[in-house]
Scaffold this active site. Structure first.
Site, mmCIF file in Angstrom:
data_model
loop_
_atom_site.group_PDB
_atom_site.id
_atom_site.type_symbol
_atom_site.label_atom_id
_atom_site.label_comp_id
_atom_site.label_asym_id
_atom_site.label_seq_id
_atom_site.Cartn_x
_atom_site.Cartn_y
_atom_site.Cartn_z
ATOM 1 N N HIS A 83 -6.732 2.466 8.084
ATOM 2 C CA HIS A 83 -6.588 1.489 7.354
ATOM 3 C C HIS A 83 -5.453 0.599 8.046
ATOM 4 O O HIS A 83 -5.314 -0.505 7.955
ATOM 5 C CB HIS A 83 -6.251 1.543 5.962
ATOM 6 C CG HIS A 83 -4.896 2.068 5.244
ATOM 7 N ND1 HIS A 83 -4.844 3.354 5.144
ATOM 8 C CD2 HIS A 83 -3.924 1.387 5.278
ATOM 9 C CE1 HIS A 83 -3.312 3.717 4.728
ATOM 10 N NE2 HIS A 83 -2.876 2.276 4.953
ATOM 11 N N ASP A 219 -8.686 9.134 6.953
ATOM 12 C CA ASP A 219 -8.010 7.999 7.084
ATOM 13 C C ASP A 219 -7.068 8.049 8.488
ATOM 14 O O ASP A 219 -5.974 8.057 8.393
ATOM 15 C CB ASP A 219 -7.002 7.622 5.898
ATOM 16 C CG ASP A 219 -6.669 6.229 6.128
ATOM 17 O OD1 ASP A 219 -7.079 5.345 7.048
ATOM 18 O OD2 ASP A 219 -6.248 5.633 4.862
ATOM 19 N N SER A 627 2.423 4.774 5.921
ATOM 20 C CA SER A 627 0.894 5.119 6.296
ATOM 21 C C SER A 627 1.064 5.403 7.764
ATOM 22 O O SER A 627 1.610 4.573 8.560
ATOM 23 C CB SER A 627 0.077 3.690 5.885
ATOM 24 O OG SER A 627 -0.382 3.971 4.596
HETATM 25 N N1 ARG Z 1 -3.215 2.678 -0.850
HETATM 26 C C1 ARG Z 1 -3.061 2.901 0.325
HETATM 27 C C2 ARG Z 1 -1.815 1.902 0.989
HETATM 28 O O1 ARG Z 1 -1.230 1.626 0.040
HETATM 29 C C3 ARG Z 1 -4.136 2.984 1.231
HETATM 30 C C4 ARG Z 1 -4.585 1.579 1.371
HETATM 31 C C5 ARG Z 1 -5.930 1.387 2.094
HETATM 32 N N2 ARG Z 1 -7.156 1.889 1.450
HETATM 33 C C6 ARG Z 1 -7.963 0.964 0.485
HETATM 34 N N3 ARG Z 1 -8.716 1.414 -0.005
HETATM 35 N N4 ARG Z 1 -7.725 -0.333 0.282
HETATM 36 O O2 ARG Z 1 -1.814 1.389 1.841
HETATM 37 N N1 ASP Z 2 -0.831 3.526 1.617
HETATM 38 C C1 ASP Z 2 0.413 3.138 1.804
HETATM 39 C C2 ASP Z 2 0.705 2.327 3.381
HETATM 40 O O1 ASP Z 2 -0.038 1.922 3.891
HETATM 41 C C3 ASP Z 2 1.275 4.184 1.775
HETATM 42 C C4 ASP Z 2 1.838 4.225 0.460
HETATM 43 O O2 ASP Z 2 2.134 3.231 -0.224
HETATM 44 O O3 ASP Z 2 2.047 5.235 -0.036
HETATM 45 O O4 ASP Z 2 1.812 2.481 4.041
#
Ligand code: ARG
Ligand code: ASP
Length: 695
Positions: A83, A219, A627
């Site tokens: 991502h 990921d 991330s």
């Molecule tokens: N929750 C994670 C973050 O805040 C992963 C986001 C990417 N994945 C998604 N399904 N949008 O970045």
């Molecule tokens: N998914 C988040 C990021 O892209 C990480 C988190 O918020 O725990 O940095």
């Protein structure tokens, strides 16, 4: 006696070690070093951060200013999340070469793809510049006087920086402006795409599983840093060569188990751990609910349209993901604050603070802080909510309003002369082209009808039938001409006529009022932080995240989100197959992966029970920006790749509760397995250094 002391010390570490924190890597000697070692780490502070010798920090790169990445080979191979590399992968994708859908693997250096604008930044050195930055700054100064003195000091500090000419620097405030650190950095701008799994692996589970445990997402994506012939940062050139890092992370084939030490090293973006209770109340009771409602209304329309139409599904994929990500996080955050009783805990803590002030005779200096917070936040509430909602509607969810917002900015440049206007007009043309690449006016009108009533009682969707901007051609046509002509046409446009007063209201009332109170709140927060550290010095203070390099550490650990429910900390490929829904856009599994599963063809990547681990949980305190951060074992080897947190613990940005806050990492063995067995890119495995620390 001695033994008792050791036991007590051990217990103290055991308990406090669970409390999170994001620490400055140059300051680990002492408390952090011993705490990490009590958790099982074999690393010294100098193994992690050293100025004179290579250390772990030399392998950690800030990826495009937002994510984290790490070097995992002597040839500059770089690992981050899928991502995090998503927009690069997307930008090289087409219907014929759909790297998002099918994945991408460069089989040699020549096939690696350059990425314009992408950069990776390393930290060369960190210096405490607090004294110089706060010279002649006093509590008696107004926020404005203070800022102007700090700006002056900054100039002086910048003049004396010792660095090589290819290096950069930045100075950042810590502990709410009570400390300042200088970072000497090296920024590499030739970063090429090397590999990415298909989205059905790299984004497996998509939004349904986002922020959720148990998780089964691979990921990750791979890049490579290129440098000039002297191994220095350079703009893209075909003469550049793979970068030789000062350090790269060896990769462990042994993984980690429940109870093992892990450390996450990266660039967390923003946290707010020292807010007063009244602020947390405002966030959870006013801000989050109204922002959640706006995003929910927008998502309802977008989701339905995406389900009904494939073209829209592709066009709105990344927009939808962005809107849904924070929407889901805020819901989890609110539930977590509620469940952990964070507001009450903060109130109790504030009582302790007040008592300590009395005990130490410091009421005169700091006694006004908490009452002042109460007063300011009350005053702040309406404008804070309204401004946030404006941003949600005009900049995050509705695209026609976003265009109008930018157009008002364009109009405002006209009074700076024709040249300024022409520049703004050209930039507007480019922005419109960008927006219209993935724009559907029916969807956007639906979003408008859904979100606008949540912001203003004055709304009229008929503007969609009388505006040039729902169509790129007519929009560009309207923007043709000199400032006078363009502005005349613009001010005749129905959408512009509707939106302009709202945008002007934002600029003339909302924003100045918001800034006026916010400046006071920030100044008070600076004072509060200082007072806390002075009056309650035994507490655990780590600086809030600010996109600078930090170390956080903990253990591999499951958690109990609800009564009678306990989550194991490791998931396996078997779980991917349990979730498999043929043809589903979130839970489809590629044939090749199903075959490998059937044959149990895991190579050297299975754990000792013959199962292939996918993801695992830890008590590392992370946030957005972490991330792509490496999870490192007790000896400094790479075992995981951080990418998310569990839903019940997303309030860790405001209040870290060791009971339920967990970070989610991909097991590196799954990454290796995908590269080797799934993609057949063994040459990449061969450039890494694989180790067996447990043998
Ligand atoms: N929750 C994670 C973050 O805040 C992963 C986001 C990417 N994945 C998604 N399904 N949008 O970045
Ligand atoms: N998914 C988040 C990021 O892209 C990480 C988190 O918020 O725990 O940095």
């Amino acid at each position: 006696m001695r033994i008792l002391k050791v036991i007590i010390l051990f217990l103290v570490f055991q308990v406090s070690a669970q409390q999170g924190g994001m620490w400055i890597p140059s300051l680990l000697e002492g408390m952090n070093e011993s705490e990490m070692q009590s958790l099982g780490s074999k690393l010294t502070a100098k193994d992690i951060y050293d100025v004179n010798n290579s250390s772990l920090k030399d392998a950690i790169g800030h990826f495009n200013g937002g994510c984290t990445s790490e070097v995992i080979s002597p040839k500059g191979l770089l690992l981050t999340n899928h991502h995090c590399g998503f927009s690069q992968i997307q930008s090289h994708s087409s219907l014929e070469n759909d790297y998002l859908k099918d994945g991408f693997w460069a089989m040699n250096f020549e096939e690696e793809i350059p990425n314009e604008g992408l950069f990776v930044e390393f930290i060369v050195r960190i210096e405490d510049v607090t004294d110089a930055m706060l010279k002649n700054v006093s509590d008696a100064m107004s926020p404005r006087e203070k800022q102007s003195q700090i700006d002056k000091n900054r100039n002086a500090v910048e003049k004396n920086i010792v660095k090589e000419e290819w290096q950069d620097f930045k100075i950042r405030p810590f502990y709410k402006g009570n400390q300042y650190y200088l970072f000497i950095t090296e920024r590499f701008e030739d970063v090429r795409l090397v590999g990415a799994p298909p989205s059905s692996i790299g984004k497996f589970g998509s939004d349904t599983d986002n922020w959720v445990w148990p998780r089964h997402t691979g990921d990750f994506s791979l890049f490579r840093i290129y440098a000039d012939k002297n191994n220095r940062p350079a703009k893209y050139s075909k003469d550049n060569v793979p970068y030789t890092p000062k350090h790269f992370l060896p990769v462990s084939l042994d993984g980690v188990e429940e109870g093992d030490f892990t450390m996450v090293f990266g660039f967390p973006g923003r946290t707010n751990e020292y807010l007063p209770a009244v602020a947390v109340e405002q966030i959870t009771q006013k801000l989050n609910p109204s922002n959640i409602a706006i995003r929910e209304a927008a998502l309802k329309v977008i989701d339905a349209s995406m389900k009904a139409d494939d073209q829209i599904r592709i066009q709105y994929a990344s927009k939808q993901a962005r809107i849904a990500n924070a929407w889901k996080k805020w819901i989890g955050e609110n539930q977590g604050i509620e469940k952990s009783g964070a507001v009450e805990i903060k109130r109790q803590f504030e009582k302790e603070f007040v008592k300590a002030l009395t005990d130490q005779g410091k009421e005169a200096a700091y006694g006004n802080i908490l009452p002042e917070f109460e007063k300011l936040y009350k005053e702040f509430e309406t404008v804070n909510v309204k401004r946030n909602n404006f941003v949600e509607v005009f900049l995050r969810s509705n695209e026609l309003m976003q265009m109008m917002f930018r157009l008002v900015q364009m109009e405002n440049t006209a009074n700076r002369g024709e040249e300024a206007f022409e520049k703004a007009r050209m930039s507007m043309v480019n922005q419109l082209k960008g927006i219209h690449k993935n724009y559907n006016s029916a969807v956007d009108k639906g979003v408008f009808e859904a979100v606008m009533p949540l912001y203003s009682s004055n709304f009229d969707a008929s503007i969609y039938d009388n505006t040039a901007f729902v169509n790129l051609e007519s929009a560009l046509k309207l923007l043709e001409g000199d400032s006078k002509t363009v502005l005349q046409k613009l001010n005749d446009d129905a959408a512009y006529q509707y939106a302009k007063p709202l945008v002007l209201e934002f600029y003339t009332n909302l924003e100045p009022e918001f800034q006026r109170i916010n400046t006071q709140i920030n100044a008070l927060q600076t004072k509060y932080m200082k007072a806390l550290m002075e009056v309650l010095p035994e507490e655990r203070y780590f600086p809030d995240a600010n996109s600078t390099l930090r170390v956080t550490y903990g253990k591999v650990n499951g958690y109990a989100p609800r009564d009678a429910v306990y989550y194991n900390p490791v998931t396996y490929l078997d779980g991917v197959m349990e979730k498999y829904v043929p043809g589903d856009y979130e839970f489809d599994v590629p044939q090749k992966l199903r075959d490998l599963y059937e044959d149990k063809d895991y190579g050297p990547y299975a754990d000792k029970n013959g199962k292939l681990p996918i993801c695992f949980l830890g008590t590392n305190h992370t946030t957005g920006g972490n991330s792509g951060s490496p999870a490192i074992d007790a000896e400094g080897n790479l075992v995981g790749l951080n990418f998310d947190r569990v839903w019940e613990g997303t309030m860790s940005d405001i209040y870290y509760d060791p009971e339920i806050c967990r970070n989610i990492m991909v097991d590196l063995r799954y990454v290796l397995f995908i590269i080797d067995k799934y993609a057949g890119a063994k040459h990449l495995i061969e450039e890494m250094k694989l180790v067996h620390p447990k043998k």
